[in-house]
Design a protein around this motif. Sequence first.
Motif, mmCIF file in Angstrom:
data_model
loop_
_atom_site.group_PDB
_atom_site.id
_atom_site.type_symbol
_atom_site.label_atom_id
_atom_site.label_comp_id
_atom_site.label_asym_id
_atom_site.label_seq_id
_atom_site.Cartn_x
_atom_site.Cartn_y
_atom_site.Cartn_z
ATOM 1 N N GLU A 26 19.778 -19.639 36.303
ATOM 2 C CA GLU A 26 20.485 -20.170 37.475
ATOM 3 C C GLU A 26 20.833 -18.976 38.364
ATOM 4 O OE1 GLU A 26 20.235 -23.202 37.913
ATOM 5 O OE2 GLU A 26 19.784 -23.889 35.897
ATOM 6 N N ASN A 27 22.112 -18.568 38.464
ATOM 7 C CA ASN A 27 22.464 -17.434 39.313
ATOM 8 C C ASN A 27 23.062 -16.266 38.530
ATOM 9 O OD1 ASN A 27 21.685 -18.273 41.956
ATOM 10 N ND2 ASN A 27 23.316 -19.791 41.869
ATOM 11 N N LEU A 28 22.942 -16.296 37.206
ATOM 12 C CA LEU A 28 23.498 -15.234 36.376
ATOM 13 C C LEU A 28 22.375 -14.336 35.865
ATOM 14 C CD1 LEU A 28 26.033 -17.332 34.262
ATOM 15 C CD2 LEU A 28 26.518 -15.933 36.281
ATOM 16 N N SER A 29 22.539 -13.033 36.028
ATOM 17 C CA SER A 29 21.520 -12.077 35.589
ATOM 18 C C SER A 29 21.434 -12.079 34.065
ATOM 19 C CB SER A 29 21.862 -10.673 36.089
ATOM 20 O OG SER A 29 21.907 -10.644 37.494
ATOM 21 N N ARG A 30 20.196 -12.012 33.554
ATOM 22 C CA ARG A 30 19.987 -12.013 32.111
ATOM 23 C C ARG A 30 18.797 -11.123 31.747
ATOM 24 N NH1 ARG A 30 24.334 -13.660 31.561
ATOM 25 N NH2 ARG A 30 25.088 -15.565 30.553
ATOM 26 N N SER A 31 18.863 -10.540 30.590
ATOM 27 C CA SER A 31 17.713 -9.848 30.024
ATOM 28 C C SER A 31 17.132 -10.764 28.956
ATOM 29 C CB SER A 31 18.124 -8.510 29.404
ATOM 30 O OG SER A 31 18.583 -7.623 30.390
ATOM 31 N N PHE A 32 15.993 -11.349 29.246
ATOM 32 C CA PHE A 32 15.385 -12.297 28.324
ATOM 33 C C PHE A 32 14.754 -11.585 27.135
ATOM 34 C CE2 PHE A 32 15.272 -14.666 32.366
ATOM 35 C CZ PHE A 32 15.875 -15.844 31.955
ATOM 36 N N ASN A 33 14.665 -12.324 26.018
ATOM 37 C CA ASN A 33 13.971 -11.782 24.856
ATOM 38 C C ASN A 33 12.509 -11.513 25.197
ATOM 39 O OD1 ASN A 33 16.349 -13.043 24.043
ATOM 40 N ND2 ASN A 33 15.594 -13.445 21.991
ATOM 41 N N GLU A 34 11.888 -12.492 25.850
ATOM 42 C CA GLU A 34 10.464 -12.396 26.178
ATOM 43 C C GLU A 34 10.206 -13.092 27.508
ATOM 44 O OE1 GLU A 34 7.720 -13.478 23.014
ATOM 45 O OE2 GLU A 34 9.396 -13.455 21.621
#
Length: 377
Positions: free
Chosen positions: A289-297
Amino acid sequence: MKKYFLFALFIIAAFYCNAQKKIKKVEIEEVGFNANLNFIAESDELYYDDLKLKITPISTSSLNQKFLKESSFDGKFEYSYYEKSRKSYFSKKHKSKREKSDFEFLMEGIEWLRENDSISNEEYNEFEKQIVLSYDYEEGIKILNSQNLNSCNPYYIGGKYLNTFKIEISNPTNTYKKLNKKFLIETGNMLLHPLSTQEITERLEASGLLNQNKIETLNRYNLPEEILIPPNSSFIKYFAIVPIDYNNNDLRISFLDLNSQFKWTIIKKHDSFDKIYTYFEFSNLWKIENLSRSFNENYWILKGSSTTYFTDRAVFIGEENLNEEFELISISLYSNNLYFSRAKYKGADYVDLDKNRRKKLSIITSKLEELQKKVSQ
């Protein structure tokens, strides 16, 4: 109060610095050449024992689509094919309770996206290849090879195409005719013979490229050493020689005991290039959505541009292509959920040339609510 005001200014400044950075460019040198061959026929039709023979040099890659399409031929008189079926739907409903592996979850995700028309079959195949390669390299290579356009073309060996010729054979008589004459291909000081089906098969096997589709294609089309032609018939076969560089300006094919020859003049265009390309580099900002994230993959497909290059952390857009629109499709794994994104971008929207500033390219993903990592009954 002053303390809170200064803190707020610090937060705003930090956000601005994160969102707006100085323009970053990279220069890449490209060195190589382009070659183009054009065959001008002097004599491409001959008669032998009342048979009409016509030979045409062809670009071997032009056969990819033809052979791929014919690989779907089936000898059955009655058969069915389901893109979706009731059986597969209900079988999924009766799996025992357990948590899927990341690999299973990602594969289920792209299958769900395809079934719900969020991605095409072509996009599904690209995602499947990426995911399988990351978990099982050997199996991924098998999938990659099976999906390649040249996967059914037996004249592609060891990363190169053989030089291939089309031969059209017509028998206008009322009797059977046999064609068993050996013939030779001459260009400059090179003298070659057509590769037999056995020779091509052995080369494919040695390269680990032999498969059932290529065997079937050879049986359909490769010119045998001896062939019986029915009366009042015509058909097409192919034959190939090892790859050669047509540095000479002529090509000849001759049959034993036949004085006439097939002849072509070769016009070869060869252009060298040594050029520097400039790219703008934009950092990628993955979001839920609008929140920054570091995805696993992350797995992605970039479409609509041949001059834009994408990595997990940055996108590189050609200096002359900032106004060129491209589409990015991605599927990501974060914790126990899958996230999907499909959006179009334009480099010009993320750069301010006058102020020497660039913004991060935001990839806003949405959770696939319908999919759960834990299998429920």
